[in-house]
Design an enzyme around this catalytic site. Structure first.
Site, mmCIF file in Angstrom:
data_model
loop_
_atom_site.group_PDB
_atom_site.id
_atom_site.type_symbol
_atom_site.label_atom_id
_atom_site.label_comp_id
_atom_site.label_asym_id
_atom_site.label_seq_id
_atom_site.Cartn_x
_atom_site.Cartn_y
_atom_site.Cartn_z
ATOM 1 N N CYS A 86 0.884 -1.549 -0.168
ATOM 2 C CA CYS A 86 0.161 -0.253 -0.046
ATOM 3 C C CYS A 86 1.046 1.224 0.130
ATOM 4 O O CYS A 86 0.146 2.038 -0.574
ATOM 5 C CB CYS A 86 -1.124 0.199 0.956
ATOM 6 S SG CYS A 86 0.092 -0.477 2.653
ATOM 7 N N HIS A 124 -2.027 1.695 7.117
ATOM 8 C CA HIS A 124 -2.024 2.092 6.016
ATOM 9 C C HIS A 124 -2.832 2.973 5.109
ATOM 10 O O HIS A 124 -2.264 3.770 5.974
ATOM 11 C CB HIS A 124 -3.595 0.945 5.450
ATOM 12 C CG HIS A 124 -3.856 0.438 4.806
ATOM 13 N ND1 HIS A 124 -3.356 -0.127 4.058
ATOM 14 C CD2 HIS A 124 -4.876 1.126 3.648
ATOM 15 C CE1 HIS A 124 -4.367 0.016 2.191
ATOM 16 N NE2 HIS A 124 -4.870 0.427 2.362
ATOM 17 N N ASN A 128 -8.538 3.823 -2.692
ATOM 18 C CA ASN A 128 -7.421 3.133 -1.897
ATOM 19 C C ASN A 128 -7.322 1.557 -2.845
ATOM 20 O O ASN A 128 -7.556 1.627 -3.996
ATOM 21 C CB ASN A 128 -8.890 1.839 -0.640
ATOM 22 C CG ASN A 128 -7.652 1.113 0.489
ATOM 23 O OD1 ASN A 128 -6.875 1.068 0.690
ATOM 24 N ND2 ASN A 128 -9.040 0.669 1.481
#
Length: 339
Positions: A150, A287, A307
């Protein structure tokens, strides 16, 4: 320590008393049958919808089925808070057959680095609603798959958007190049956006296109390109802590383009859509995401966040986070890039 192993703060304490995160990892066939007899239809629908191919007579099936039941119990708790306008909802999604530990280890791979408090001037006259997608400079949602990358997706997402804002054609740049080559990070085992940004700034590495260096969802050997090779190099970046100053963060987004941010996404395992207003901590981020806009026109103002878990998660791959109060730690670390 990689971000996917960061201490479980809010949801473990609140949800752990309801569902043990490790419970679904070791289960006998008899226990699974007795506890899950009533959930066969729901679990069957889940398997069909998300193409789960494990054998119905296997230990894997029994374990995943119990994880699924644990998830449905979490959803009851997560949905039990007062229904404020446009509140987030939680339910069955692609992660519902994972234990909470498996989810953290596979998908939360960002290391939290502290950033200096923002001390600049606020931008005056900001629009009440702003979304970089409206200007066609935000690339489509990607899927990091079972790789803690990520941190690379957020950084590359910011760079490719700022490049397009500067007049170049919007192109997907290579996340795999950053995963393989950013020596300050650990590839699919986690990393930090600031580490990737520092590496790009110091080395002046030029990111190539994703088609030239495709994503493989695993850490590989770094492929080098000549200095004369085309594409984009990072000149600089500015990372700040905007906690208590989210209006200033709005100004940075409008002035400089989408921002690479780090958040606490533990409860996102169960997120379906709506505006997240609870179940998230700050200062325990794990994240990395890309903040592409905001909307302060309604009763609940919110950030618009891209995302990297594919379009079958959340709001077609996006999550909305309430503005103000540093929900999910959205303002703890936000970085603008300069090309």
């Amino acid at each position: 320590m990689t971000g996917c192993r960061v201490k479980f703060v809010f949801v473990t304490v609140a949800v752990g008393s309801l569902v043990s995160p490790a419970r679904c990892q070791h289960v006998s066939s008899a226990e699974a049958r007795s506890k899950l007899n009533g959930s066969a239809v729901d679990f069957g629908s889940f398997r069909e919808r998300f193409q789960r191919m494990y054998d119905v007579n296997s230990e894997e099936f029994n374990r995943r089925r119990l994880c699924f039941q644990d998830a449905t119990k979490r959803h009851v708790y997560l949905n039990s808070f007062p229904a404020e306008p446009q509140s987030a909802t939680y339910g069955i999604n692609p992660f519902s057959d994972l234990s909470q530990k498996e989810f953290r280890d596979l998908y939360l791979g960002a290391v939290y680095d502290r950033a200096p408090l923002f001390s600049g001037l606020k931008v005056e006259g900001l629009p009440a609603k702003f979304d970089w997608r409206d200007r066609a400079v935000v690339a489509p949602v990607q899927d990091q798959l079972a790789c803690g990358s990520c941190w690379a997706f957020s950084v590359v997402g910011a760079i490719q958007s700022v490049r397009a804002i500067g007049g170049s054609q919007l192109e997907q740049l290579s996340v795999q190049q950053v995963v393989d080559c950013s020596s300050q990070n650990k590839g699919c085992n986690g990393g930090s956006p600031s580490g990737a940004l520092n590496w790009l700034k110091q080395t002046r590495v030029k990111l190539v296109t994703q088609s030239e260096y495709p994503y493989k969802a695993k850490t590989g050997i770094c492929h080098f390109f000549s200095q004369s090779h085309g594409d984009v190099a990072l000149k600089n970046f500015a990372a700040h802590d905007f906690s208590g100053q989210e209006e200033a963060m709005m100004g940075q987004l409008v002035e400089n383009g989408p921002l690479a941010a780090i958040v606490d996404a533990v409860s996102w395992q169960d997120y379906l859509g709506g505006i997240i207003q609870h179940h998230c901590s700050s200062q325990y981020s794990n994240h990395a995401v890309l903040v592409v806009g905001y909307d302060a026109t309604g009763e609940i103002p919110y950030w618009i966040v891209q995302n990297s878990w594919g379009t079958r998660w959340g709001n077609q791959g996006y999550v909305y986070i309430k503005m103000g109060g540093n929900i999910c730690g959205i303002a703890d670390f936000a970085a603008a890039v300069f090309l």
